[in-house]
Scaffold this motif. Structure first.
Motif, PDB file in Angstrom:
ATOM      1  N   THR A  44       0.852  -1.177   0.000  1.00 43.24           N
ATOM      2  CA  THR A  44       0.000   0.000   0.000  1.00 43.24           C
ATOM      3  C   THR A  44       0.891   1.231   0.000  1.00 43.24           C
ATOM      4  O   THR A  44       1.853   1.307   0.773  1.00 43.24           O
ATOM      5  CB  THR A  44      -0.940   0.002   1.220  1.00 43.24           C
ATOM      6  N   ASP A  79      -4.521  -3.324 -13.924  1.00 38.66           N
ATOM      7  CA  ASP A  79      -5.960  -3.308 -13.696  1.00 38.66           C
ATOM      8  C   ASP A  79      -6.269  -2.263 -12.630  1.00 38.66           C
ATOM      9  O   ASP A  79      -5.479  -2.053 -11.717  1.00 38.66           O
ATOM     10  CB  ASP A  79      -6.458  -4.668 -13.196  1.00 38.66           C
ATOM     11  N   GLY A  80      -7.436  -1.664 -12.734  1.00 36.25           N
ATOM     12  CA  GLY A  80      -7.867  -0.692 -11.736  1.00 36.25           C
ATOM     13  C   GLY A  80      -8.827   0.300 -12.362  1.00 36.25           C
ATOM     14  O   GLY A  80      -8.856   0.485 -13.580  1.00 36.25           O
ATOM     15  N   ASP A  81      -9.609   0.929 -11.516  1.00 36.34           N
ATOM     16  CA  ASP A  81     -10.576   1.915 -11.979  1.00 36.34           C
ATOM     17  C   ASP A  81      -9.883   3.122 -12.588  1.00 36.34           C
ATOM     18  O   ASP A  81      -8.677   3.341 -12.381  1.00 36.34           O
ATOM     19  CB  ASP A  81     -11.459   2.377 -10.816  1.00 36.34           C
ATOM     20  N   ALA A 131      -7.086   5.348 -10.663  1.00 37.41           N
ATOM     21  CA  ALA A 131      -6.537   4.560  -9.558  1.00 37.41           C
ATOM     22  C   ALA A 131      -5.031   4.729  -9.401  1.00 37.41           C
ATOM     23  O   ALA A 131      -4.499   4.523  -8.315  1.00 37.41           O
ATOM     24  CB  ALA A 131      -6.868   3.077  -9.745  1.00 37.41           C
ATOM     25  N   THR A 137      -2.827  -4.966  -9.903  1.00 33.19           N
ATOM     26  CA  THR A 137      -4.162  -4.440  -9.655  1.00 33.19           C
ATOM     27  C   THR A 137      -4.018  -3.295  -8.662  1.00 33.19           C
ATOM     28  O   THR A 137      -3.493  -3.476  -7.563  1.00 33.19           O
ATOM     29  CB  THR A 137      -5.096  -5.530  -9.099  1.00 33.19           C
ATOM     30  N   THR A 144      -5.951  -0.458  -6.475  1.00 29.96           N
ATOM     31  CA  THR A 144      -7.243  -0.056  -5.929  1.00 29.96           C
ATOM     32  C   THR A 144      -7.050   1.124  -4.983  1.00 29.96           C
ATOM     33  O   THR A 144      -6.024   1.235  -4.311  1.00 29.96           O
ATOM     34  CB  THR A 144      -7.948  -1.205  -5.172  1.00 29.96           C
ATOM     35  N   GLU A 190      -7.785   2.968  -1.687  1.00 28.42           N
ATOM     36  CA  GLU A 190      -8.140   2.627  -0.309  1.00 28.42           C
ATOM     37  C   GLU A 190      -8.564   3.902   0.429  1.00 28.42           C
ATOM     38  O   GLU A 190      -8.672   4.969  -0.169  1.00 28.42           O
ATOM     39  CB  GLU A 190      -6.937   1.980   0.390  1.00 28.42           C
ATOM     40  N   ARG A 249      -3.187   3.810  -2.092  1.00 29.91           N
ATOM     41  CA  ARG A 249      -3.331   2.861  -3.194  1.00 29.91           C
ATOM     42  C   ARG A 249      -2.800   1.503  -2.752  1.00 29.91           C
ATOM     43  O   ARG A 249      -1.695   1.406  -2.248  1.00 29.91           O
ATOM     44  CB  ARG A 249      -2.544   3.308  -4.432  1.00 29.91           C
ATOM     45  N   ARG A 250      -3.606   0.488  -3.002  1.00 29.85           N
ATOM     46  CA  ARG A 250      -3.164  -0.886  -2.740  1.00 29.85           C
ATOM     47  C   ARG A 250      -2.775  -1.484  -4.084  1.00 29.85           C
ATOM     48  O   ARG A 250      -3.596  -1.553  -5.000  1.00 29.85           O
ATOM     49  CB  ARG A 250      -4.273  -1.705  -2.089  1.00 29.85           C
TER      50      ARG A 250
END
Length: 170
Positions: free
Chosen positions: A10, A37-39, A42, A130, A132, A134, A139-140
């Protein structure tokens, strides 16, 4: 996510994400593929910025969303940054020379955002990251290897004390 290693870390700031990315750069070889991958928003492009800077790329690295592919050739190895978000059909991948970059024989490293849109066109061997968001903007980043080369890549990256990656089970 069977048959591979999984590590995570993270980060609390965009600079920390870029620093983590910079620790991957020394281990990248021509032909490596990193799937991101990620929104939207992100931090996928921030990760590529960190790697590219560590590889010696001086040109500003931006999101290839509207270009589909941006190439950076002035570093230690070329960086090919793909964003498949705006593509509608897998046949469009041929128009952007996607297959030659991900077949493992390329002259540089390929970073591919939104590859999950075309699961049947994923490379055999790749490192998947990936990202994401948090709490409080952290960011993870979860890294998973698919294939022998990406497993080797993830092992050496995780063993680099500067990466501070921790093994995890998913």
């Amino acid at each position: 996510m069977a048959n591979g290693l999984t590590y995570q870390r993270t980060t609390s700031t965009p600079e920390a994400t870029k620093q983590l990315a910079s620790t991957l750069a020394p281990y990248l070889h021509p032909g490596d593929v990193v799937v991101l991958d990620g929104d939207l928003g992100a931090g996928k492009t921030q990760f590529v910025q960190g790697v590219a800077a560590a590889l010696g790329v001086r040109t500003p690295v931006t999101s290839p969303t509207f270009n589909i592919l941006l190439e950076y050739g002035e570093g230690r190895i070329p960086v090919y940054h793909y964003d498949l978000y705006r593509l509608d059909d897998r046949f469009q991948l041929e128009d952007i020379d996607y297959y030659s970059a991900i077949d493992g024989d390329g002259d540089g490293v390929a970073f591919v955002e939104w590859a999950e849109k075309f699961p049947e066109d994923m490379p055999y061997d790749y490192l998947e990251l990936t990202v994401t968001v948090e709490a409080e903007g952290a960011r993870r980043i979860v890294a998973h290897s698919y294939g022998a080369r990406s497993r080797q890549l993830l092992c050496v990256w995780a063993n680099d004390s500067k990466s501070r990656l921790g093994k995890c089970q998913l």
